[in-house]
Design an enzyme around this catalytic site. Structure first.
Site, PDB file in Angstrom:
ATOM      1  N   ARG A 117      -1.543  16.954  -8.753  1.00  0.00           N
ATOM      2  CA  ARG A 117      -2.634  16.017  -9.017  1.00  0.00           C
ATOM      3  C   ARG A 117      -3.849  16.655  -9.703  1.00  0.00           C
ATOM      4  NH1 ARG A 117      -5.129  13.548  -5.664  1.00  0.00           N
ATOM      5  NH2 ARG A 117      -5.247  11.573  -6.731  1.00  0.00           N
ATOM      6  N   PRO A 170       0.822  -1.220   0.000  1.00  0.00           N
ATOM      7  CA  PRO A 170       0.000   0.000   0.000  1.00  0.00           C
ATOM      8  C   PRO A 170       0.852   1.264   0.000  1.00  0.00           C
ATOM      9  CG  PRO A 170       0.077  -0.938   2.202  1.00  0.00           C
ATOM     10  CD  PRO A 170       0.832  -1.887   1.313  1.00  0.00           C
ATOM     11  N   CYS A 194       2.529  29.978 -14.495  1.00  0.00           N
ATOM     12  CA  CYS A 194       2.042  30.506 -15.770  1.00  0.00           C
ATOM     13  C   CYS A 194       1.524  29.406 -16.677  1.00  0.00           C
ATOM     14  CB  CYS A 194       3.144  31.302 -16.446  1.00  0.00           C
ATOM     15  SG  CYS A 194       3.713  32.614 -15.370  1.00  0.00           S
ATOM     16  N   GLU A 195       0.410  28.810 -16.283  1.00  0.00           N
ATOM     17  CA  GLU A 195      -0.269  27.753 -17.045  1.00  0.00           C
ATOM     18  C   GLU A 195      -1.743  27.847 -16.664  1.00  0.00           C
ATOM     19  OE1 GLU A 195       0.962  25.227 -19.001  1.00  0.00           O
ATOM     20  OE2 GLU A 195       3.106  25.497 -18.615  1.00  0.00           O
ATOM     21  N   TYR A 225       1.417  11.089  -3.278  1.00  0.00           N
ATOM     22  CA  TYR A 225       1.601  11.571  -4.648  1.00  0.00           C
ATOM     23  C   TYR A 225       1.451  13.089  -4.714  1.00  0.00           C
ATOM     24  CZ  TYR A 225       1.093   6.610  -5.293  1.00  0.00           C
ATOM     25  OH  TYR A 225       1.266   5.262  -5.169  1.00  0.00           O
TER      26      TYR A 225
END
Ligand SMILES: *Cc1c(COP(=O)(O)O)cnc(C)c1O
Length: 422
Positions: free
Chosen positions: A317, A279, A349-350, A377
């Protein structure tokens, strides 16, 4: 059972006994904060459900590889599932026993194989015939024997996001079910390999048990065929993948999940076999948050934006998988500003740089927000895009807060770079 370490006390969100406002003042933002009690509680849920079986927990390091997190699990008795030479170095650094390390991953380099062989890992989880041959060559050259398990792709649908589903024929992972028996015969004929197990890993953020039972049945069928061929399989590694609650998901409890699988194994006559679980997310995901500060509010005709100091480089994520993280105010205002619908976005800047969309929040500039379920993650996928130093990480234990990773400095980011000669 222990619920969440993130609770409001006097209208202030705390982690265990520490107010997040204090952590923001002391360490700055953006800041990852983990709860040792939550890590321990999730681990114990696995460990208790495994009691009475030959079942072991190998934490999947890639979910969160901070040394303090690894150390907490090592002290609780965990083994480790690694996917790179870098992760091998991390687990050796915290003193993990080599015989409690399994090495997974589709693309192990020769150098990584050599390092793991030198360390004496419990086994290599092999994903292709080409990899089997390379490992054999390396082991033969070193006149050593490498312990192997073949990762078999059971071709079951884990019903999760396509990017994190790994057990279908169409995925790059594992050896096809129909080719596994022949692959085992090939491995059995290689002098410098010792077959010790079989493994599968069908995906991540899986919220149902049924796909695991389907995979288990297929793997047991294969084990029986292999043993009839005279190939002994000492351990069965079920991989990881159990989901957590980010929003409204209803994954089974860890104890239910483990108990159901182990009972099924016992009913099929495999109750005394050595079982491994790997896990990642379900051990760390809900043990961490990302603390961020609202820099600006930008009202608009179509949309209101709350621009915060954590971006997609800190928490990838949402941008990568359209993942949902609950965004909660750290302070509940006595006289709240009017609530509005916001897209919570970062400074990168996206247009894909967002943490949450269409969230109803009552915000003022300077407010702190906690992005929940950011233990897995999250930091491990962070980057330096836009030359942004990565966030600091803190682990809370009761009333104490330990800095477990210092905030990067800008100088560190280009320290390894050089200009061309004059
Ligand atoms: C990523 C991974 C895991 C852990 O998956 P989670 O969804 O985080 O539990 C386990 N085993 C292997 C081989 C993996 O690649």
């Amino acid at each position: 059972m222990f619920d969440t370490p993130f609770q409001y006390i006097n209208d202030t969100l705390h982690v265990e006994d520490v107010p997040l406002t204090t952590l923001a003042e002391q360490f700055g933002t953006p800041l990852y904060v983990y709860s040792r009690a939550a890590l321990t509680s999730a681990y114990q849920a696995y460990a208790h459900a495994c009691a009475g079986y030959q079942a072991k927990i190998y934490y999947a390091v890639k979910a969160n590889s901070n040394l303090a997190v690894l150390d907490v699990f090592a002290r609780l008795g965990a083994g480790f599932d690694i996917v790179s030479g870098g992760e091998l170095a991390r687990v050796l650094k915290i003193g993990a026993r080599a015989d409690k390390i399994v090495f997974s991953g589709v693309g192990k380099s020769a150098a990584e194989m050599q390092a793991a062989l030198n360390a004496g890992v419990k086994c290599f989880n092999i994903e292709s015939l080409a990899e089997l041959h390379r490992l054999h060559d390396i082991a033969a050259h070193a006149n050593q024997t490498a312990r192997v398990s073949l990762r078999v792709n059971p071709d079951v649908d884990a019903k999760t996001h396509p990017y994190i589903s790994t057990g279908l024929k169409s995925n790059k992972f594992g050896i096809a079910f129909d080719e596994a028996r022949a692959a085992y015969r090939t491995a059995a004929a290689m002098k410098h390999l010792e077959i010790v197990g079989i493994d599968c890993h069908i995906g991540s953020q899986i919220t149902e048990i049924a796909p695991y039972l389907d995979a288990l049945d297929k793997i047991l069928e294969l084990i029986e065929a292999l043993e009839a061929d005279g190939i002994q399989i000492s351990h069965l590694d079920m991989g990881g993948g159990l989901g957590i609650r980010y929003d409204a998901e209803t994954p089974p409890a860890i104890s239910t999940f483990v108990h159901t699988l182990l009972t099924h194994l016992a009913e099929r006559g495999h109750g005394s076999r050595e079982i491994l679980f790997e896990p990642g997310r379900s051990l760390v995901g809900n043990a961490g948050i990302l603390l961020t500060k609202v820099e600006y509010l930008k009202p608009g005709a179509d949309k209101n934006f709350a621009i915060v100091d954590a971006g997609m480089n800190d928490l990838a994520r949402p941008a990568m998988y359209q993942a949902y993280h609950d965004l909660a105010p750290v302070l509940k205002h006595r006289n709240p500003p009017p609530a509005a619908l916001y897209d919570v976005v970062g400074p990168v800047c996206e247009s894909g740089d967002w943490l949450g969309r269409d969230r109803t929040l009552a915000l003022k500039p300077g407010d702190l927000l906690a992005a929940h379920s950011a233990g897995a993650y999250s930091f491990t996928m962070s980057s330096n895009y836009n030359t942004r130093p990565r966030a600091a990480e803190v682990m809370v234990e009761g009333k104490q807060a330990h800095l477990v990773r210092a905030r990067e400095t800008v100088e560190q980011l280009f320290a390894a770079e050089m200009k061309l000669p004059d």
